[in-house]
Scaffold this motif. Structure first.
Motif, mmCIF file in Angstrom:
data_model
loop_
_atom_site.group_PDB
_atom_site.id
_atom_site.type_symbol
_atom_site.label_atom_id
_atom_site.label_comp_id
_atom_site.label_asym_id
_atom_site.label_seq_id
_atom_site.Cartn_x
_atom_site.Cartn_y
_atom_site.Cartn_z
ATOM 1 N N SER A 251 -64.548 20.964 -22.606
ATOM 2 C CA SER A 251 -64.029 22.170 -23.251
ATOM 3 C C SER A 251 -62.882 21.813 -24.180
ATOM 4 N N ARG A 254 -64.100 20.302 -27.357
ATOM 5 C CA ARG A 254 -64.685 21.304 -28.256
ATOM 6 C C ARG A 254 -63.604 22.006 -29.048
ATOM 7 N N TYR A 255 -62.366 21.888 -28.587
ATOM 8 C CA TYR A 255 -61.277 22.593 -29.241
ATOM 9 C C TYR A 255 -60.780 21.852 -30.478
ATOM 10 N N GLU A 266 -67.816 17.123 -29.709
ATOM 11 C CA GLU A 266 -68.071 16.948 -28.280
ATOM 12 C C GLU A 266 -69.278 16.067 -28.007
#
Lengths: 366, 73, 414
Positions: A251, A254-255, A266
């Motif tokens: 996660s 993905r940022y 990612e």
């Protein structure tokens, strides 16, 4: 049985992804569940188990050089109990290789190849690992040497790219609820650190035994640092939502977004992680195959590699209907089972061995 | 009983035997017996509906229940 | 002689075997290539409908309406050569489809039947909730966005004034599509910039309140087509738990941005005491520190602001080169910032929603005390005292050192 030799550095390179690969992905979230904002402290406590395990393994190996746990447990506690213990070890390793494989499959299916049957993903991984295990320990060692830099480098890049998104305040309060939460959070990573017992299967093939202890400890330290850094990273980026994410590092990656065009990286994380999982499964697989051959007193471990591959795939399905069961197993069973099998039982073996040797010496002199 | 999985496993097992057998000609009999027994175990297990079946993993969960409860608190 | 001949022959043999081996290996590698793309998850870009923005509206009787703005790839490739085709209105680059359903995934599955390509969320950077939906709660829809592997945590979240669908339908003249307009506006930090991850963090964290920027369609100018209005950010929606309870105006939003230390490059205009006209500063930089305090069981917040600016317009007759006038101007600047911040703070207190994340700050500094009062934190927050401490400086005054267009004696030096 195995004629290859590895260097102690190669051993350290093999052990590093063996622990880190899967610990990177799911463990920060589990740790966050118990330790909240102190999740970065947990690996420090957990690493104690790692240091202890490496120490036990090296001591045992010094008492019974050139033997693995399957062989010397017969000498320590007698033939029949030794065989039973050996069987328990093999059983544990086959079962856990299956679980690791399932975890790998669930991650790939859950986040990328949504429509692909999980059995295909897992079978192809086992196929690959089987080839490298058949290649012997030298091949495995060299592959690890080659892959570990590939594994570490993107993680460093990831950290650099995420720095703009860091919210350093998330680290506070430090020890807001006392020391207990991070210790409880250390239980699960502790299970991962106990996997360092696998060096007992590698030590007999070490060319430079003297450096074994040093590189083993170095490896534990590297793993601890990596986990601390990764835990801090996800804490800084995800804050209080860390424990709700299944794969926090994913996660966080993905940022990443630099200047509106450098985004969606990612897949790189996944590629890296697959490299790590490959080394991890191979090391477990190798230990299982070698142990089985020694347990059955075979002349070579290569014939059992393929059949064990099938058993690993079978164990990755057995009584695990959903991915929720897999992660529950990682929290509720594995940390205790792993520590029991890989730290506590070896510790007992070591104590018995030392006592026996001393008695033996005593009778000799008297 | 899941025929699909069983059939796939059978094919794989046959492929493994075809691949491995010529290489183990010189190995002692014990090796061959171990090889075949392990393959057979895998094949037999593949016949069952494994995910739903109680197995070692399930037993471990039962065995470590007290610890599991501690973690779920 | 014979011996060496034999040796070369053996060498030959070895070489040949080596050659066949490498050929086989090469064939093997090439043969494996088709399998690498995977079989079950093979996706071609021409099979994807790339969603650029999505809007979720509440319909009556437990139904929601999901609208997606889908990018039309052919519009770029054909119009790109001539350049600026969107001016004539011929360069429509997106299409909007909507469908009703009981939740997002239900609506999505129905929507898929209206689109020939598979819906792909990976590039959706804008999610707009309709006002009505926001008032009834967004938690259920949020779950989909966070659970589905495709929508990204970096996507920007908005609440629309009125229905959300028209925002997607508008055809902005300057950008390719309205989703892009919103994203660009957010990047300028006109209003709050809230990503999906931020929203998740605000709602799951201690304060349990969130703020989202409110967007509205700017009506098109005369003579422009009806759809050419662009969306813009008008203020902030205040969410308590996951339900919208109120809004803040643009001016209050600016104060909020000051408090959250998110304000970036905008103009501060204020009037110094006792003179006519106003002074404007731009750019303005600020360091904002929020210090939670508990003194004698009393919860209090201290806001420390250090700010500097450069004069961009001086409508007064003050000569800012003289220290005295500068002092006066700085004092006015300081008062203005104080007022802005205070207003925003009082307003959030009024709404009883801790959108500043003060709860987190208190928890970070006083975890034990905070845990005791966590359940009635909102009441404590509403009654909390605030102390604002602003240090304001004017650092530069641009290219001229006296107010423009004034003669020597008109300028007030002291």
């Amino acid at each position: 049985m195995e004629k290859g030799k590895i260097s102690s550095l190669q051993m350290a390179f093999m052990m590093y992804p063996t622990i880190v690969a899967t610990a990177l992905l799911g463990v920060p979230s589990i740790t966050a569940k118990y330790a909240k904002t102190d999740l970065w402290l947990s690996p420090i406590f957990a690493a104690l188990i790692g240091y202890l395990t490496v120490y036990i393994a090296i001591k045992l190996h010094k008492l019974y050089p050139k033997q693995t746990v399957i062989q010397f447990s017969e000498q320590i506690i007698g033939r029949i109990p030794g065989k039973i213990l050996g069987f328990l070890f093999l059983f544990f390793y086959i079962q856990n290789t299956g679980l690791i494989l399932r975890g790998y499959g669930e991650f790939v299916v859950g986040s990328f190849l949504v429509n692909t049957p999980i059995s295909v993903i897992m079978a192809s991984m086992v196929l690959l690992c089987a080839f490298i295990v058949r290649g012997g320990i030298e091949v495995l060692g060299r592959a690890a040497e080659l892959f570990v830099p590939i594994f570490i480098f993107p993680i460093c890049i990831l950290i650099l790219l995420l720095i703009p998104d860091f919210e350093y305040k998330n680290i506070f309060p430090i020890l807001g609820d006392g020391i207990m939460p991070p210790i409880k959070g250390a239980i699960v990573p502790g299970g991962w650190f106990s996997e360092f017992f696998l060096i007992i299967f590698l030590l007999p093939f070490l060319a430079d035994m003297k450096k074994g202890m040093k590189s083993g400890m170095m490896s534990v330290f590297a793993v601890m640092m990596t986990l601390i850094v990764v835990n801090l990273l996800v804490l800084f980026v995800l804050g209080s939502t860390t424990s709700t994410k299944l794969y926090p590092l994913m996660s966080a990656s993905r940022y990443i977004s630099l200047a509106d065009f450098f985004e969606h990286v990612e897949s790189a994380v996944m590629a890296v992680w697959i490299v790590g999982a490959f080394v991890k499964i191979s090391v477990f697989y190798y230990a299982t195959a070698l142990g089985t051959a020694q347990w059955l007193n075979l002349s070579d471990y290569r014939p059992v590699v393929w059949p064990i591959g099938i058993l690993i795939v079978i164990f990755s399905f057995w009584s695990l209907p959903s991915s929720m069961d897999v992660s529950r197993n990682d929290i509720n069973v594995f940390p205790f089972q792993g520590t029991l099998m890989q730290t506590i039982i070896p510790l007992l073996l070591l104590v018995i061995a030392i006592v026996r040797k001393r008695n033996h010496k005593g009778t000799e002199t008297s | 009983m899941r025929w699909g999985a069983f059939l796939c496993t059978s094919v794989i097992v046959i492929l493994i035997i075809l691949y491995e057998w010529p290489k183990m000609k010189k190995n002692p009999k014990k090796d061959k017996v171990a090889f075949l027994t392990l393959l057979l175990t895998g094949l037999v297990l593949a016949m069952f509906n494994l995910p739903q079946m109680a197995g070692p993993t399930q037993w471990m969960v039962t065995l470590f229940r007290p610890f599991g409860e501690f973690m779920e608190k | 002689m014979n011996n060496s001949w034999r040796q070369t022959r053996i060498l030959w043999k070895v070489k040949r075997r080596h050659f066949t081996k490498s050929v086989l290996l090469l064939l093997g590698i090439c043969g494996a290539a088709p399998f690498l793309s995977g079989c079950w998850d093979r996706t071609e870009i021409t099979d994807l409908a790339i969603v650029t923005a999505a809007a979720i509206d509440k319909k009556d009787s437990n139904q929601i309406e999901l609208s997606v703005q889908v990018f039309i790839p052919s519009s770029i490739s054909s119009g790109g050569g001539q350049g600026g085709t969107s001016q004539e209105g011929g360069g429509v680059t997106t299409l909007v489809r909507s469908e009703k359903g009981s939740n997002i995934s239900d609506a999505l599955s129905k929507l898929q039947s209206k689109l020939p390509r598979k819906i792909f969320w990976g590039h959706c950077k804008v999610f707009v909730f309709g006002e009505k939906l926001a008032k009834e709660g967004i938690q259920e829809q949020l779950d989909f966005l966070l659970r589905h592997p495709q929508p990204r945590e970096k996507a920007n979240m908005y609440v629309s004034k009125g229905k959300a669908k028209p925002i997607l339908e508008s055809l902005p003249p300057l950008e390719n599509y309205s989703g892009e307009v919103l994203r660009e506006l957010s990047d300028l930090h006109i209003g709050m910039l809230v990503t999906l991850q931020d929203l998740d963090e605000m709602l799951t964290g201690k304060p349990q309140a969130a703020a989202l920027p409110v967007v509205k369609i700017l009506p098109p100018g005369k003579g422009q087509k009806k759809l050419q209005g662009i969306p813009y950010i008008v203020g902030t929606a205040v969410l308590k738990k996951d339900k919208m309870t109120g809004t803040m105006t643009e001016k209050e939003t600016r104060g909020l941005l000051w408090l959250r230390d998110e304000m970036e490059s905008y103009t501060v205009t204020f009037q110094p005491k006792g003179v006519k006209g106003e002074i404007s500063l731009n750019p303005v930089t600020a360091q904002v520190k929020i210090i939670p305090q508990i003194i004698n069981e009393k919860w209090k917040v201290l806001v420390k602001v250090k700010t500097e600016g450069a004069v961009i317009q001086n409508g007064t007759n003050l000569n800012l080169s003289s220290p005295k006038s500068l002092k006066a101007a700085e004092r006015a600047y300081q008062k203005d910032i104080e007022k802005r911040i205070e207003m925003a703070f009082l307003h959030t207190q009024d709404k009883k929603a801790d959108i500043l994340g003060l709860g987190k700050d208190f928890y970070r500094k006083y975890p034990k005390q905070f845990n005791q009062i966590e359940n009635h934190w909102n009441d404590i927050f509403a009654k909390m005292e605030v102390e604002i401490d602003v240090v304001a400086h004017i650092r530069r005054q641009g290219y001229i050192n006296k107010p423009a267009g004034l003669s020597e004696n008109e300028v007030k030096d002291k």
